[in-house]
Motif scaffolding. Sequence first.
Motif, PDB file in Angstrom:
ATOM      1  N   LEU A 178       0.842  -1.212   0.000  1.00 45.34           N
ATOM      2  CA  LEU A 178       0.000   0.000   0.000  1.00 45.34           C
ATOM      3  C   LEU A 178       0.875   1.260   0.000  1.00 45.34           C
ATOM      4  O   LEU A 178       0.479   2.290  -0.538  1.00 45.34           O
ATOM      5  N   ASN A 227      -4.024   2.385  -5.339  1.00 46.95           N
ATOM      6  CA  ASN A 227      -3.763   1.125  -4.648  1.00 46.95           C
ATOM      7  C   ASN A 227      -4.836   0.091  -4.923  1.00 46.95           C
ATOM      8  O   ASN A 227      -4.922  -0.916  -4.226  1.00 46.95           O
ATOM      9  N   VAL A 258      -5.027   4.914   1.149  1.00 46.93           N
ATOM     10  CA  VAL A 258      -6.058   4.159   0.433  1.00 46.93           C
ATOM     11  C   VAL A 258      -7.299   5.043   0.311  1.00 46.93           C
ATOM     12  O   VAL A 258      -7.824   5.501   1.330  1.00 46.93           O
TER      13      VAL A 258
END
Lengths: 318, 250
Positions: free
Chosen positions: A104, B2, B105
């Motif tokens: 991530l 992502n 995210v």
Amino acid sequence: MTEAIVCKGLSKRYGRLLALDNLDLHVEEKTIFGFLGPNGAGKTSALRILAGLSRATSGKAWVAGEEARLNSSVLQRRLGYLPEDPAFYNWMSANEYLTFVGELFKLPSAELAARRAELLALVDLAGAASRRIGGYSRGMKQRLGIAQALMNRPAVLLLDEPCSALDPIGRLEVLETLVKLKEQKTTVFMSSHILADVERVCDVVAVIDKGKLIVQAGVEELRQRFAHPVFELEFDQPADSAIPLLQKVPGVTRVVTENRAGGVPVLRVHVTDTAKARHGLLHAVETSNLALRRYEIVLPSLEEVFVELVANHKEQSR
Amino acid sequence: MNVFVLFKKEAKEQVKTYRLLIVAAVFLLFGLSTPLLFKFLPEILEMSGEGIPIEIPAFTPSDALKSYVNSLGQIGVLVAVLVAMGAIAQERERGTIIMTLSKPVGFGEFAVAKLAALVVTFLIGVALGALACFYYTTVLLGSVDVQAFLAINLLIALYFVVCLSITLMYSAFFKSQLAAGALALVTLLVMGIVSSIPPLAPYMPSALMGWGQSLAVEGGGSAWPALIISGAIIVAAVLAAWQVLSRKEL
């Protein structure tokens, strides 16, 4: 010194509940900052806003120079966050979870593998790295939580009660890790209920209650400014009969009995004026006919300062 | 972005938590059992009739395909709701969403990755069911038009994506997956009722299943408005899930 975290007039409202009330904070870089307050004081709300997980109702905050906005990826690249009760995908292993987190953050695979191994060693989970997280103890999960928060080498580490689920050895290890991180120039911002831990590692603390900042100062400064001295009196036998006599001494605010190892109770006498109380206390002991083993002026603990500050704040806000 | 990392994790979760296995097993069961049932039903009835002659017309491949579409339209929808109702709600309930969203995210990519993994799970399920149904229908009942059969399964899959995206949207609304599942079922039920009103029927996603059935029987028919509206519902549901995630406290 530059500031790692700044909060200006930060407020957070949940319906009718005001969780944060115009909070101003300044946290210097490369320090360990203790964020204290009773349950429901607003600590978690503040941490979530700083981590980009919640929107402030009003006011602004900056972390590592970036404005704390909801879901800001620039902000989240600069910080590491550990919630109070870290929850993981139980089907994953620690290896898989740290790989997921590293991906991530877009770490190249060689760097990711090295960082993962380094962090697993740091939190003492290398031996359990391939086991399912579902089988971990709370302490192991907490340590994995710290590892995942460090994956991106954050400038600021936000920790919500990092030691709450740990045994004394686990706590000590985490605190040692935090000190190491500070040496590596990471700013640590931690909320905690365990004031002995805060006292051990924090440079500066802020105490909040009902969303309001009561005080922000260095640990030592806080003791000097806000705590009244305490006399510790240790007797050869139970000393309940001495308590009423001690309470009558001018300048004494309260007498607390503490049971320590060895079974002999210690009386902690809180006073407003050391000089005035010193003679009066000795006279009261003499009157009680009890054999005094130890008589000492001690520095109050951070816990005592905290209790006094919160109690005073509650009284003022009534 | 992502979304690919998140999708990879979601896809792995579908396997590790046996969701893919369950979905594949259910679809495979229907794909296998429908042509088998149509082949052996006359014999079963004859055996249980104790000598009483029962006249049953010979079943055709179209009968088997029509029944297959029908069964999937009911059981498949239920499976879609059951599998998708916890997708976000469970993450909120357990707190895992906090850990993931404290990383770089986006709320949108989080929702899109969830839906993509669910869609892939159902595509695999539909494909396995279709292969089994195609093979046994061809072997036991007669040849099947490959193009029409492909079209039928694509329509079924699209209808499931509608069901999955509606359930995902409710899953973003609630911390309780039961509440999300119940509301998704109610919504699909209401859509089913609305689709029984003749002027509205061609526009509802369930018309896709009707289109599939008519392809199976007559090899024709169309429901293009339903196809467009289904696409719009999928996009709207994902956008709604995104908005809910960004507005609600996690």
